[in-house]
Each structure stands twice: as C-alpha cells, then as structure tokens.
Design a protein around this motif. Structure first.
Motif, PDB file in Angstrom:
ATOM      1  N   GLU A  83      37.719  94.006   4.552  1.00 28.59           N
ATOM      2  CA  GLU A  83      38.595  92.859   4.862  1.00 28.59           C
ATOM      3  C   GLU A  83      37.788  91.562   4.901  1.00 28.59           C
ATOM      4  OE1 GLU A  83      41.752  92.603   5.078  1.00 28.59           O
ATOM      5  OE2 GLU A  83      42.540  94.637   5.390  1.00 28.59           O
ATOM      6  N   LYS A  86      36.580  90.642   1.053  1.00 25.95           N
ATOM      7  CA  LYS A  86      37.518  90.787  -0.066  1.00 25.95           C
ATOM      8  C   LYS A  86      37.736  89.515  -0.868  1.00 25.95           C
ATOM      9  CE  LYS A  86      41.736  90.090   2.700  1.00 25.95           C
ATOM     10  NZ  LYS A  86      42.997  90.733   3.149  1.00 25.95           N
ATOM     11  N   ASP A  87      37.482  88.345  -0.268  1.00 25.83           N
ATOM     12  CA  ASP A  87      37.734  87.088  -0.975  1.00 25.83           C
ATOM     13  C   ASP A  87      36.452  86.404  -1.444  1.00 25.83           C
ATOM     14  OD1 ASP A  87      40.535  87.254  -0.618  1.00 25.83           O
ATOM     15  OD2 ASP A  87      40.332  86.510   1.443  1.00 25.83           O
ATOM     16  N   ILE A 108      41.540  95.658  -1.666  1.00 32.98           N
ATOM     17  CA  ILE A 108      41.280  94.681  -2.728  1.00 32.98           C
ATOM     18  C   ILE A 108      41.915  95.223  -4.009  1.00 32.98           C
ATOM     19  CG2 ILE A 108      39.484  93.252  -3.808  1.00 32.98           C
ATOM     20  CD1 ILE A 108      37.570  94.286  -1.611  1.00 32.98           C
ATOM     21  N   ALA A 111      40.290  94.921  -7.461  1.00 38.10           N
ATOM     22  CA  ALA A 111      38.855  95.192  -7.521  1.00 38.10           C
ATOM     23  C   ALA A 111      38.490  96.033  -8.736  1.00 38.10           C
ATOM     24  CB  ALA A 111      38.403  95.908  -6.251  1.00 38.10           C
TER      25      ALA A 111
END
Length: 408
Positions: A83, A86-87, A108, A111
């Motif tokens: 979490e 993920k960005d 994700i 991904a």
C-alpha cells in the motif's frame, strides 16, 4: 530483433545511479524488507523515489525485488508495505511466492510481475501456467541450458519474456532455494538472511572416528566441496540473445559500486557491438580482462552448455581474487585546471600508477603526480576513508569516473 535489456543490481541509491550512468537499461533492488538480500544497503521509500526519478528521466526502468517466501507473520506487514509503495511508479515487481504475486495484483492491479528465479521455472508448460497468472517475465532457473531456453522461446512466443543471469555468484542450491544456511546457523536464505555456508571449508569425518578426517581432493585439512565458481557469459552473449532471452541479468546487489560500474560497462560494450554488426561480431579478450579487474572467483558458464562438472568448483579456496583496488570516485572536474575532485575509496599515494575509466569510454593509465586537499595543500597520500582530494588528470574526466590501481 528487439535489443536485449541489460539489467543491473542496485544495492543502494549510489549503485543505482552508477548502474544507470554506466549503461544499464534497467536496475533491480530490494526495499528495506521482503527481498532476498537483507545484507545489502537496500532502498528506503525516499531513496526509491529518487532512484526511480533518476532512471525514468533517462528512459531506464526500475524493478523491485519482493522475492522472499513469507511466513504467516509476514503477510500483514507485506500488505501494508505494498500500500505504501503502490504509487511510486515502479516498472515491475520481482516475486516468487504465489501468495505474494496475488497480493501485488490485488493492491496494484496494473503491476508488471516478473517471476523470480527462486520459483524454479524449468519448462515451457510451467512458463505457460505463470503467463496465465499474469506474469509478464520469467527469470529462468539457472539450471537450464541454452538449448532448453531456445525450446522455451519456441513454445512461448511473445506470451512471456525470458530473463537470464549472465554474471555473478553461483550458490550450491536449486535456483537459490537453499536450506543449508537455515539448518546450520538458523539464518533463512529464503527470507533474505543467507550465511553463505556453501563458501565454508569442510572436511569429512566418520561418526565413530572423531578427529580422523577423510581426505577430499588430497587435502586432509578439508576442502571447499560446495564452492562454485562465478558465472560469466561475456564470451557467449550471442548464444543467449539468439536463444530468445530478452533480459541479461547481472547478479550482485551486495557488490561494490566499482563492481557494478565495471561489469555493466563491459556487458554494455559487448551487447552494443553485437547489435552494431551481428554478422561480424567477435568476442574481444579485453572484455574478459576488464571483468577480472573486479573482485571475483574463477569463472564458469554454469549450466548453459552442459551440467557443471568438478571444473566448475574451486576446491582450494573460497576467497575472492582481487588484483585491483578501487581508489577513488570523481565528483567533479575543472576543465581549466585539469584537476578532478575525487572522493577517496582506498589509499592512494603520489607516484602510484593508476587507471581511470568512465561510462562508454576506454580506460587510460597515468601516474598520480599531483594531489592536494580541499584547501589546496599538497598531499603525498590520501589514507582516510572518503577523503576529498583534488588530483591532476592527464585527460578530461567526468562525474562518476573511477580510479583504480593494481594491488601489490
């Protein structure tokens, strides 16, 4: 034919930058948890952000290793970690455990997943299975021959990419799935804490005859019966490329910046030379000579051409061969004065013969004739770790050029 990717290890942010500067197309690294190199510097969140930005600005990629085999207590922290990252804009996630892969895909959804060599993928049927699970690339098991790799590619087509190791340490295990470390010292290699017992010195003794050592290789004091040579495929890159390998991977997240720069630079030259003129490509002996200037064990081609034999082992010692010392990293260069500002990495002395090399350039040799401290005072030597000095250079250099000298 798509050009093969050169994939380099990045044990920390400095090594990531060096790998990119010296010609890597992509780098792989671990975070502070959940990768199989707990002893590497690894990258925290802020270093990852900086590294990803540095790579992306130069059109390069970053892959994160999440290839541990987690236990129950690892799942919640791993979920929270995914979490958190993920960005960040990572280009791919390297995993081996099916549960970890599923977690990544849940958290994700877009991904890209690369299957770690730890997953022991050795046949095209298994590769097809993983492709159906959304895996975009497979790091093939080290136990495969080039002939088997060629067959894999024939069966898979473009369904999944293949990545193969070309340089680095080989351990006595099945694709890195080692239990010896856990058994002997309670350090789990599959959770990033390998103690490298395959490099230890062993003797054979019968239980009822303590102190009576069975001679192995005519050495009654013991021998390194599990000690593999290092993998080196620099002479055989066309074989791997033409077999269908899309990514050539260098092992070594725990190695030095000097190692990363040297090895990446050599493989970059070989790959570029192949694509420049495939028909007339010829291996250059100086490439192998350069690879031998970093800390290494004797070389082997591993499983690529046949099953390893006794010649793939080193029974005498597990020590590295070190013929050259990395003595300095260039931080800046003044074209007007010809002085380079250098961060010392090992002792250097006026009068030393040194070699200087940089990205995409051949090395040159010069005498270290003039060296001063930051305030301009003359120095005879630079013995202090990471001491900043200025050195008169015979030729122009650039940031992250490296200085080395032959060891006595």
């Amino acid at each position: 034919m798509k050009k093969i990717e050169l994939l380099a290890p990045a044990g920390d942010l400095e090594k990531l930058i060096i790998a990119i500067d010296y010609g890597a197309d992509a780098v792989y690294f671990g975070g502070e948890t959940f990768s199989l190199r707990a002893g590497a510097g690894n990258l925290g969140i802020e270093d990852m952000k900086a590294g990803i930005q540095y790579a992306h600005e130069r059109g390069k990629k970053c892959y994160l290793a999440l290839n541990i085999f987690p236990h129950n207590e690892d799942i919640e922290p791993l979920t929270a970690y995914l979490e958190e990252i993920k960005d960040l804009g990572l280009d791919a996630y390297i995993a081996s455990d099916p549960g970890v892969i599923e977690l990544i895909q849940q958290i994700i959804p877009d991904a890209e997943i690369h299957l770690s060599t730890q997953a022991n993928m050795t046949n095209y049927q298994t590769a097809k299975f993983w492709a159906k699970q959304g895996v975009g690339r497979i790091v093939i098991a080290r136990e495969l021959t080039i002939r088997e790799i060629r067959k894999l590619k024939e069966e898979l087509g473009d369904a999944v990419e293949l990545e193969a190791f070309v340089q680095g340490a080989m351990c006595i295990s099945y694709s890195g799935r080692c239990l010896l470390s856990n058994f002997m010292v309670n350090r789990d290699a599959n959770r990033g804490a390998c103690a490298h017992p395959c490099r230890w010195k062993y003797s054979l003794v019968e239980e009822q005859r303590p102190g009576e050592y069975y001679p192995i290789e005519e050495d009654e004091r013991g021998t390194y019966i599990l000690n593999s040579r290092d993998l080196c495929m620099i002479e055989h890159m066309p074989d791997l490329i033409e077999a269908g390998v899309e990514s050539a991977k260098i092992e070594g997240r725990m190695k030095s910046v000097f190692y990363v720069a040297t090895v990446v630079r050599v493989y970059r030259k070989a790959i570029d030379a192949y694509y420049h003129d495939k028909e007339n490509f010829a291996f250059k002996p100086e490439w192998l000579s350069e690879l031998k200037k970093v800390s290494h064990r004797e070389f082997t081609t591993g499983f690529y051409f046949d099953k390893p034999t006794s010649s793939s082992q080193n029974y005498q010692t597990s020590a590295y061969t070190r013929e050259y010392s990395f003595i300095g990293l260039v931080k800046s260069y003044d074209e007007q004065t010809g002085y380079a500002t250098v961060e010392q990495r090992n002792k250097m002395t006026v009068g030393d013969e040194i070699e200087v090399f940089g990205p995409f350039q051949d090395h040159f040799t010069q005498m270290l004739t003039e060296m001063v401290d930051e305030t301009g005072n003359p120095l005879d030597s630079a013995p202090h770790p990471q001491q900043i000095v200025k050195i008169k250079m015979d030729k122009p250099v650039g940031v992250n050029f490296m200085l080395r000298k032959r060891m006595p």
